[in-house]
Design a protein around this motif. Structure first.
Motif, mmCIF file in Angstrom:
data_model
loop_
_atom_site.group_PDB
_atom_site.id
_atom_site.type_symbol
_atom_site.label_atom_id
_atom_site.label_comp_id
_atom_site.label_asym_id
_atom_site.label_seq_id
_atom_site.Cartn_x
_atom_site.Cartn_y
_atom_site.Cartn_z
ATOM 1 N N VAL A 102 0.838 -1.193 0.000
ATOM 2 C CA VAL A 102 0.000 0.000 0.000
ATOM 3 C C VAL A 102 0.877 1.249 0.000
ATOM 4 N N ARG A 103 1.836 1.311 0.930
ATOM 5 C CA ARG A 103 2.719 2.471 1.056
ATOM 6 C C ARG A 103 4.204 2.127 0.992
ATOM 7 N N ALA A 104 4.548 0.910 1.376
ATOM 8 C CA ALA A 104 5.960 0.561 1.580
ATOM 9 C C ALA A 104 6.723 0.379 0.274
ATOM 10 N N GLU A 105 7.910 0.958 0.238
ATOM 11 C CA GLU A 105 8.895 0.637 -0.783
ATOM 12 C C GLU A 105 9.719 -0.508 -0.219
ATOM 13 N N ARG A 143 10.365 -11.358 -10.223
ATOM 14 C CA ARG A 143 9.576 -10.672 -11.238
ATOM 15 C C ARG A 143 8.988 -9.427 -10.600
ATOM 16 N N VAL A 144 8.999 -8.367 -11.403
ATOM 17 C CA VAL A 144 8.391 -7.097 -11.015
ATOM 18 C C VAL A 144 7.501 -6.716 -12.177
ATOM 19 N N GLY A 145 6.193 -6.722 -11.945
ATOM 20 C CA GLY A 145 5.257 -6.530 -13.044
ATOM 21 C C GLY A 145 5.428 -7.668 -14.035
ATOM 22 N N ASN A 177 3.208 0.030 -5.467
ATOM 23 C CA ASN A 177 2.116 -0.461 -6.303
ATOM 24 C C ASN A 177 2.524 -1.490 -7.343
ATOM 25 N N GLU A 178 3.789 -1.864 -7.365
ATOM 26 C CA GLU A 178 4.281 -2.848 -8.331
ATOM 27 C C GLU A 178 4.116 -4.266 -7.789
ATOM 28 N N LEU A 179 3.492 -5.149 -8.565
ATOM 29 C CA LEU A 179 3.452 -6.563 -8.189
ATOM 30 C C LEU A 179 4.874 -7.115 -8.261
ATOM 31 N N ARG A 180 5.246 -7.911 -7.250
ATOM 32 C CA ARG A 180 6.592 -8.482 -7.217
ATOM 33 C C ARG A 180 6.561 -9.862 -6.602
#
Length: 150
Positions: A58-61, A74-76, A93-96
């Motif tokens: 949600v917020r975390a890098e 995988r990222v995106g 917000n990136e799927l990983r």
């Protein structure tokens, strides 16, 4: 968010290794004893032919750093190969998904900030971090059965 007072030395013998809930990956939380509300930090050991959850935040890098072996994730829609001592920063917000399609174990240090403490309560909309099946495997692990049942 409260800040930590003082400093905390964490030695290897202080770490408590456990299996992750969904994918059964061994991990050790470096900061659980500090009660930090700003930063998360875990070691993750990926055996050959294993994968973590497909997720986002949600917020975390998150910063992914390979300590041993060659990391794969995988990222995106992108598949990355991360050499030993290499790292990847991923926005919230990136799927990983970290996975291991190599023949050797891989040790990752994964740091995240800010810590999303509300996700630890169990009373949150899981689709915020798992918008799709979190147990799906990347194409590189086609034919592998993971996680183990039971």
């Amino acid at each position: 968010m409260k800040h930590v007072d003082g400093c905390f030395l964490i030695k290897p013998e202080d770490l408590h290794w456990r299996l992750s809930n969904l994918m059964r990956i061994p991990n050790a939380d470096f900061l659980e004893r500090t009660k930090s509300e700003n930063l998360g930090a875990r070691l993750w050991r990926y055996a050959p032919n294993t994968a973590g959850t497909l997720h986002k935040h949600v917020r975390a890098e998150e910063f992914y750093f390979v300590l041993e072996g060659v990391g794969r994730m995988r990222v995106g829609e992108q598949t990355l190969t991360v050499p030993k001592y290499g790292g990847v920063l991923v926005g919230p917000n990136e799927l990983r998904q970290v996975f291991n399609d190599t023949a050797a174990e891989v040790l990752w240090l994964i740091l995240g900030a800010p810590e999303e403490l509300e996700l630890l309560s169990g009373d949150f909309d899981k689709s915020l971090i798992y918008p799709t099946d979190p147990r799906q495997l990347p194409k590189e692990l086609t034919g592998v059965t993971w996680p183990p049942s039971g």
